[in-house]
Motif scaffolding. Sequence first.
Motif, PDB file in Angstrom:
ATOM      1  N   ARG A 213       0.839  -1.194   0.000  1.00 21.30           N
ATOM      2  CA  ARG A 213       0.000   0.000   0.000  1.00 21.30           C
ATOM      3  C   ARG A 213       0.878   1.250   0.000  1.00 21.30           C
ATOM      4  O   ARG A 213       1.772   1.400   0.833  1.00 21.30           O
ATOM      5  N   VAL A 214       0.609   2.150  -0.944  1.00 24.38           N
ATOM      6  CA  VAL A 214       1.328   3.420  -1.001  1.00 24.38           C
ATOM      7  C   VAL A 214       0.321   4.563  -0.933  1.00 24.38           C
ATOM      8  O   VAL A 214      -0.852   4.399  -1.280  1.00 24.38           O
ATOM      9  N   LYS A 215       0.784   5.710  -0.455  1.00 28.96           N
ATOM     10  CA  LYS A 215      -0.059   6.904  -0.359  1.00 28.96           C
ATOM     11  C   LYS A 215       0.406   7.933  -1.379  1.00 28.96           C
ATOM     12  O   LYS A 215       1.594   8.194  -1.522  1.00 28.96           O
ATOM     13  N   VAL A 239      -3.242   2.613 -12.333  1.00 32.53           N
ATOM     14  CA  VAL A 239      -4.213   3.375 -11.547  1.00 32.53           C
ATOM     15  C   VAL A 239      -4.160   4.822 -12.020  1.00 32.53           C
ATOM     16  O   VAL A 239      -3.076   5.353 -12.295  1.00 32.53           O
ATOM     17  N   THR A 240      -5.328   5.466 -12.136  1.00 35.30           N
ATOM     18  CA  THR A 240      -5.373   6.873 -12.512  1.00 35.30           C
ATOM     19  C   THR A 240      -6.341   7.613 -11.599  1.00 35.30           C
ATOM     20  O   THR A 240      -7.185   6.998 -10.939  1.00 35.30           O
ATOM     21  N   ASP A 258      -3.003   0.085  -3.805  1.00 37.72           N
ATOM     22  CA  ASP A 258      -2.271  -1.155  -3.550  1.00 37.72           C
ATOM     23  C   ASP A 258      -1.591  -1.598  -4.841  1.00 37.72           C
ATOM     24  O   ASP A 258      -2.251  -1.812  -5.865  1.00 37.72           O
ATOM     25  N   LEU A 259      -0.273  -1.754  -4.776  1.00 38.21           N
ATOM     26  CA  LEU A 259       0.514  -2.118  -5.947  1.00 38.21           C
ATOM     27  C   LEU A 259       1.326  -3.375  -5.664  1.00 38.21           C
ATOM     28  O   LEU A 259       1.630  -3.683  -4.506  1.00 38.21           O
ATOM     29  N   ARG A 284       5.561   5.236   1.003  1.00 41.26           N
ATOM     30  CA  ARG A 284       5.318   3.907   1.577  1.00 41.26           C
ATOM     31  C   ARG A 284       5.523   4.023   3.072  1.00 41.26           C
ATOM     32  O   ARG A 284       6.637   4.160   3.551  1.00 41.26           O
ATOM     33  N   GLY A 285       4.416   4.046   3.813  1.00 44.51           N
ATOM     34  CA  GLY A 285       4.493   4.389   5.224  1.00 44.51           C
ATOM     35  C   GLY A 285       4.894   5.843   5.352  1.00 44.51           C
ATOM     36  O   GLY A 285       4.285   6.726   4.752  1.00 44.51           O
ATOM     37  N   SER A 286       5.962   6.098   6.100  1.00 44.62           N
ATOM     38  CA  SER A 286       6.450   7.476   6.238  1.00 44.62           C
ATOM     39  C   SER A 286       7.631   7.759   5.305  1.00 44.62           C
ATOM     40  O   SER A 286       8.173   8.860   5.316  1.00 44.62           O
TER      41      SER A 286
END
Length: 305
Positions: A213-215, A239-240, A258-259, A284-286
């Motif tokens: 999971r990335v933000k 993803v777009t 999610d990648l 990714r996280g912080s």
Amino acid sequence: MTSNDWPTTNSGQCVVGGVYGSSSVKSNYRIHNIFVETACSCAVGLEINKAAFSRHLTPQGCVGSIKNMSITNMFFDEEFFTGGATRTNNFLRGERNPGSLCTGDFEGKISDLTISGDVNGRALSRSDFIVPRKFVGTVPNLVFESVTVDPPSTTTSTSTTSTTSSTTTTTTELPPTTTTTTTTSTTTPITTTTTTTTSTSTTVTTTPSNKVRVKIVIETPYDPTKVSWKVKIGSTNIVTGKASTMTSTNSGYETFVDLDAGIRYKFVVIDNNTIKDTFWEVLRGSNVLVDGDCNCRKEVKYFTL
């Protein structure tokens, strides 16, 4: 007050603001008691920028800081106007790239700024503002306070009135009331049930997930509907999205995707605003995997999970 080309524009939509690019250091400015009757899109929009349209820098190319300024008691009869193509935001940012010789008061910071306001009955707060995460250090000691009411006039008028009253009291005495309560007790027999349970042993095999999971965070002082992003593998979109469809926070617009791990991805940001000024991060996280702050229409960078 709804120009969508702020801050680089000849006209502004903020009640207090502008793009400041002077070598003069400003200190202890006080702006107090501002009343706005119609809807506007921005209370305070202030940026220090050595590339400002009208600039007067030091010989070293430095811009002066704004110190200990207060913009207080702003009263807005209506909520901020944020619809259509003229959507803007309250925005604060100091000089992004001061030169190596630009130190102290010539770093171009907005320091010790105090703001207070009332927006249609609610307090103006930090959540109303975009202060780009990457440049939050250019706006140190930002404080939001409650509005204050100026003291009333000192003229006092005293009036004394003498009144004579006659009061008659009538008391009615009621007889005591007796209440009888009847309680019925019912005895229920106890039933004992014996249950035999058969224990079954089950083995569950879990396949580990390969997803990470990335933000994605996007910050813009302009129209977020005109900023789009893509996660790609080669020329294929994975993803777009658009900044306007993401969750709005104090740090701008953000979403999670999610990648698959172990793959090299291409991240693309496209800014179709007239003035290009978008900061973005993929985390990714912080940990920041990749970021950008290009004043351009399209920016492409790569990251691997």
